[in-house]
Design an enzyme around this catalytic site. Structure first.
Site, PDB file in Angstrom:
ATOM      1  N   HIS A   1       0.834  -1.203   0.000  1.00  0.00           N
ATOM      2  CA  HIS A   1       0.000   0.000   0.000  1.00  0.00           C
ATOM      3  C   HIS A   1       0.870   1.255   0.000  1.00  0.00           C
ATOM      4  O   HIS A   1       0.569   2.224  -0.696  1.00  0.00           O
ATOM      5  CB  HIS A   1      -0.916   0.003   1.231  1.00  0.00           C
ATOM      6  CG  HIS A   1      -1.986  -1.035   1.183  1.00  0.00           C
ATOM      7  ND1 HIS A   1      -3.331  -0.730   1.196  1.00  0.00           N
ATOM      8  CD2 HIS A   1      -1.920  -2.388   1.098  1.00  0.00           C
ATOM      9  CE1 HIS A   1      -4.041  -1.844   1.141  1.00  0.00           C
ATOM     10  NE2 HIS A   1      -3.197  -2.865   1.084  1.00  0.00           N
TER      11      HIS A   1
ATOM     12  N   ASP B   1      -6.552   4.902   3.168  1.00  0.00           N
ATOM     13  CA  ASP B   1      -7.275   3.675   2.832  1.00  0.00           C
ATOM     14  C   ASP B   1      -7.811   2.985   4.089  1.00  0.00           C
ATOM     15  O   ASP B   1      -9.000   3.011   4.344  1.00  0.00           O
ATOM     16  CB  ASP B   1      -6.435   2.729   1.958  1.00  0.00           C
ATOM     17  CG  ASP B   1      -5.055   2.441   2.507  1.00  0.00           C
ATOM     18  OD1 ASP B   1      -4.717   2.899   3.612  1.00  0.00           O
ATOM     19  OD2 ASP B   1      -4.288   1.722   1.822  1.00  0.00           O
TER      20      ASP B   1
END
Length: 404
Positions: free
Chosen positions: A18, A116
């Site tokens: 990520h 996120d």
């Protein structure tokens, strides 16, 4: 008239899968003149500097990851540093960093925060109170995310987030939906399942962004009832210097399109039998190969897990590197590389699709299985290796060799 530049804060989930795409997106935004404040775990701060292509506009802000007896190793700050089972426990330290992030946001005063898994970013008491916009940015594929919402947390449909998607839409086998849906029901932190937090973030954030494009996954983008922004696959530009002289020299010894490159991500640890089956399949192919794999479970290094006599039999044409090779996209575009065996992560697949190498798909995790079906069945640009057990990456060496 040029658009005014923005100050953007980035807070990705504490995982290299990520952090890296968030930083790649930051580079693209910096190219357009935007200023980026990037929050990153303190002890990997230095190792990520080489991916910052615009240090004049992108500042990597180290943050301390609090542990507070949550059951993790004291030095663990990213998911690659913990076993797969308790990786979700990192959500608790991430939640505990909320106050620290709030202090930073008060000081920095960005226009937008991209996030996120930090589900607390868009809540009224934080970014809304500070008059900061929040953008939920998903780095997993739109198709995989659509499946998670439909099967793991159907309440997202009744909340008006999404439409219904079926296993037929995703070309799943009859036994797979139930197995795959379990990952979205894992507890991420204390008291909340993963997909529930995702749904809350989706409904509360100012906007939603996806790492993808309509040309590849347009049907799955339409699944979301709210408007989403598509960032594309944000693949870094290649330069010859990034490959490194050692790998360039080794690859240069072989004919064009003859080398098999096999790489799984930095968080994939295979069982010893899986590891050996994969290597024996590469050996049986008779082709030169470069494999980047973590040592399997129970082993400190890759060499100690080799099948008996393997090293001697492949000497001169096969290299097994323990761990991840940086700048993978530059290996994939090398003229000697003709085939890529991939676990089908959302980062690796786009890098492969823009190059000429053929794809052999060997997924062993929920998101990767769905990615493999899109690439292999829908786009028809890759072949998936048959497995002996549902989802788990257990296959015979001859199955690997046959696909190669």
């Amino acid at each position: 008239m040029a658009s005014p530049s923005l100050h953007i804060a980035m807070l990705p989930w504490f995982s290299m899968g990520h952090i890296t795409p968030f930083l790649q997106l930051s580079n693209k935004l910096a190219e357009r003149g935007h200023r980026i404040s990037f929050f990153i775990p303190k002890h990997i701060h230095a190792t990520m500097q080489h991916l910052n292509h615009h240090p004049n506009l992108i500042s990597l802000n180290p943050i301390c990851v609090p542990h507070n007896d949550c059951g993790l190793p004291h030095v663990a700050e990213t998911t690659s540093e913990v076993p797969s089972s308790p990786a979700s426990l990192l959500m608790t330290p991430m939640a505990l960093s909320e106050k620290d992030i709030e202090v930073h946001l008060l000081e920095l005063k960005p226009n937008i925060v991209f996030f996120d898994h930090a589900y607390w970013i868009p809540v009224p008491r934080l970014t809304r109170c500070l008059d900061i916009k929040s953008l939920l940015y998903y780095v997993i594929s739109p198709s995989s995310l659509a499946f998670d919402f439909s099967y793991s947390y159907p309440l997202s449909i009744s909340k008006g987030c999404c439409n219904i998607i079926t296993e037929h839409d995703l070309m799943l086998h009859s036994h797979e939906p139930k197995i795959l849906a379990g990952s979205g029901k894992l507890e991420y932190g204390k008291g909340t399942i993963c997909i529930e937090r995702c749904t809350n973030s989706l409904t509360q954030s100012y906007a939603t962004g996806l790492k993808g494009c309509r040309e590849i996954e347009g049907a799955y983008v339409e699944y979301y009832r709210r408007h989403v922004l598509l960032a594309g696959h944000v693949i870094p530009k290649a330069t010859a210097s990034h490959l490194g002289e050692n790998w360039a020299e080794w690859l240069g010894k072989f004919e064009a399109g003859s080398v098999i490159y096999c790489a799984f991500d930095s968080e994939c640890t295979l069982e010893p039998c899986q590891f050996q089956e994969l290597l024996l399949g590469l050996e049986l192919s008779g082709m030169p190969f470069l494999a980047a794999l973590k040592p399997p479970k129970g082993f400190e290094c890759v060499e100690s897990a080799f099948p008996q006599g393997f090293k001697e039999r492949v000497q001169g044409r096969g290299v097994v590197r323990g761990g991840w090779i940086p700048h993978q996209q530059f290996i994939l575009e090398h003229p000697s590389v003709g085939c890529f065996i991939t676990r089908c992560g959302s980062g690796s697949l786009p890098e492969a699709l823009v190059n000429k190498c053929q794809l052999v798909l060997l997924p062993n995790h929920g998101e990767m299985v769905i990615n493999a079906r899109v690439v292999g069945n829908s786009l028809k640009v890759g072949v998936e290796v048959e497995k002996l057990k549902a989802i788990k990456m257990v296959c015979l060496p001859k199955k690997v060799c046959a696909k190669l």
